[in-house]
Design an enzyme around this catalytic site. Structure first.
Site, mmCIF file in Angstrom:
data_model
loop_
_atom_site.group_PDB
_atom_site.id
_atom_site.type_symbol
_atom_site.label_atom_id
_atom_site.label_comp_id
_atom_site.label_asym_id
_atom_site.label_seq_id
_atom_site.Cartn_x
_atom_site.Cartn_y
_atom_site.Cartn_z
ATOM 1 C CG HIS A 9 -6.335 -11.013 8.151
ATOM 2 N ND1 HIS A 9 -6.475 -10.866 9.503
ATOM 3 C CD2 HIS A 9 -7.031 -9.985 7.594
ATOM 4 C CE1 HIS A 9 -7.218 -9.820 9.765
ATOM 5 N NE2 HIS A 9 -7.569 -9.261 8.637
ATOM 6 N NE ARG A 10 -5.605 -7.190 10.581
ATOM 7 C CZ ARG A 10 -6.207 -6.935 11.730
ATOM 8 N NH1 ARG A 10 -5.483 -6.814 12.820
ATOM 9 N NH2 ARG A 10 -7.522 -6.791 11.802
ATOM 10 C CD GLU A 36 -6.452 -7.688 4.706
ATOM 11 O OE1 GLU A 36 -7.279 -6.791 4.869
ATOM 12 O OE2 GLU A 36 -5.557 -7.938 5.557
ATOM 13 C CG ASP A 38 -5.486 -3.627 7.116
ATOM 14 O OD1 ASP A 38 -6.587 -3.929 6.640
ATOM 15 O OD2 ASP A 38 -4.859 -4.357 7.932
ATOM 16 C CG HIS A 51 -6.280 -3.291 11.368
ATOM 17 N ND1 HIS A 51 -6.990 -2.863 12.481
ATOM 18 C CD2 HIS A 51 -7.175 -3.909 10.571
ATOM 19 C CE1 HIS A 51 -8.253 -3.217 12.357
ATOM 20 N NE2 HIS A 51 -8.397 -3.853 11.211
ATOM 21 C CD GLU A 111 -9.646 -3.631 5.056
ATOM 22 O OE1 GLU A 111 -9.117 -4.678 5.487
ATOM 23 O OE2 GLU A 111 -10.473 -2.965 5.700
ATOM 24 C CE LYS A 113 -8.670 -1.638 8.354
ATOM 25 N NZ LYS A 113 -9.889 -2.348 8.065
ATOM 26 C CG ASP A 231 -5.304 -13.890 11.578
ATOM 27 O OD1 ASP A 231 -5.379 -13.010 10.697
ATOM 28 O OD2 ASP A 231 -5.968 -13.863 12.641
HETATM 29 O O1 G3P Z 1 -9.870 -7.682 4.390
HETATM 30 C C1 G3P Z 1 -10.369 -8.536 5.360
HETATM 31 C C2 G3P Z 1 -10.226 -7.984 6.738
HETATM 32 O O2 G3P Z 1 -8.921 -7.508 6.881
HETATM 33 C C3 G3P Z 1 -11.195 -6.866 7.036
HETATM 34 O O3 G3P Z 1 -11.185 -6.470 8.357
HETATM 35 O O4 G3P Z 1 -10.522 -5.139 10.281
HETATM 36 O O5 G3P Z 1 -9.178 -7.150 9.668
HETATM 37 O O6 G3P Z 1 -9.084 -5.091 8.265
HETATM 38 P P1 G3P Z 1 -9.927 -5.932 9.159
HETATM 39 MG MG MG Z 2 -7.849 -5.709 6.554
#
Ligand code: G3P
Ligand code: MG
Length: 248
Positions: A9-10, A36, A38, A51, A111, A113, A231
């Site tokens: 995640h990120r 993943e 953004d 993000h 993702e 945004k 994460d």
């Molecule tokens: O893609 C999963 C997650 O990243 C979605 O929420 O706010 O962390 O981008 P956020």
């Molecule tokens: Mg995300």
């Protein structure tokens, strides 16, 4: 059975500043099999990985991403807020990440945004960049903006899409089929084993987010999810390694 995706995640955002090249490189070392990130757009149309819509939290400027040029953005320090050791990390472009992962077999979950700032042309630009790298089969596009996902599917039927949502949607696999999405990117509390099974019968995968506790990872693995967004890809890699041991 297909291997469960270990989706950082990120990047490895538990270990390095989120959405920086340091976090992306680190997650590969830690055993992630997907990343993943953004995607947003600068005032001069560059695709960048960050993000928040505002630069305040991670890059120390009061401006919004949509109001700065790429040149202005890349002058900012996106690492120090996390730890002074990361001073000088920049907000990367999508192109930099595609270049990094191209030689590996990693998947990318991009993702979009565009729930708060609309970014006209974002879908077209992302699809064009992914196709330029010949990576359409290694990308999953996701968004909380489902109109955007429908648009992506129309533009690029060959690229998988994943529906992001937080709530206990009723039979979301039917909704996914209706909008042509291949995956449900659900908040992890909105994932129960019977739902995973019903979705699987229709060929729809679950990729819950954001799961950092090993106990919750175990629950979701037992439920049969196809991937987990975390994460801490090192924690998930450890569990997946154990799961591969016969009787483990
Ligand atoms: O893609 C999963 C997650 O990243 C979605 O929420 O706010 O962390 O981008 P956020
Ligand atoms: Mg995300």
């Amino acid at each position: 059975m297909k291997a469960v995706l270990n989706i950082a995640h990120r990047g490895a955002s538990g270990h390095a500043p989120e959405n920086t090249m340091a976090a992306f490189e680190r997650c590969i070392e830690l055993g992630a099999t997907a990343i993943e990130t953004d995607v947003q757009m600068t005032s001069d149309g560059s695709l960048v990985l960050i993000h928040d819509e505002s630069l305040a939290r991670t890059a120390g400027s009061p401006k919004l991403v949509k109001d700065v040029t790429l040149e202005e953005l890349q002058r900012l320090d996106a690492g120090s807020w996390f730890d002074p050791a990361f001073r000088g990390e920049r907000v990367p472009t999508l192109r930099e990440l595609l270049e990094l992962v191209k030689p590996y077999s990693l998947l990318l979950n991009l993702e979009l945004k565009n729930g708060v700032v609309p970014y006209p042309g974002l879908e077209e630009a992302v699809v064009e960049e992914v196709r330029r790298f010949g990576m359409s089969d290694r990308v999953i596009l996701s968004s909380f903006n489902h109109y955007s996902l429908v648009k992506c599917k129309r533009l690029a039927p060959e690229v998988r899409t994943g529906i992001l949502y937080m709530e206990g949607l009723y039979e979301p696999w039917d909704y996914a089929s209706r909008i042509g999405a291949e995956a449900l990117h659900a908040y992890h509390y909105a994932v129960l084993p019977e739902w995973v099974a019903q979705a699987a019968e229709r060929g729809i995968a679950y990729h819950p987010f954001t799961v950092n506790e090993p106990a919750e990872m175990r629950r979701l693995l037992a439920a049969g999810v196809s991937g987990i967004i975390t994460d801490y890809p090192d924690r998930l890699a450890e569990l997946l390694k154990d799961a591969e041991v016969p009787g483990g």
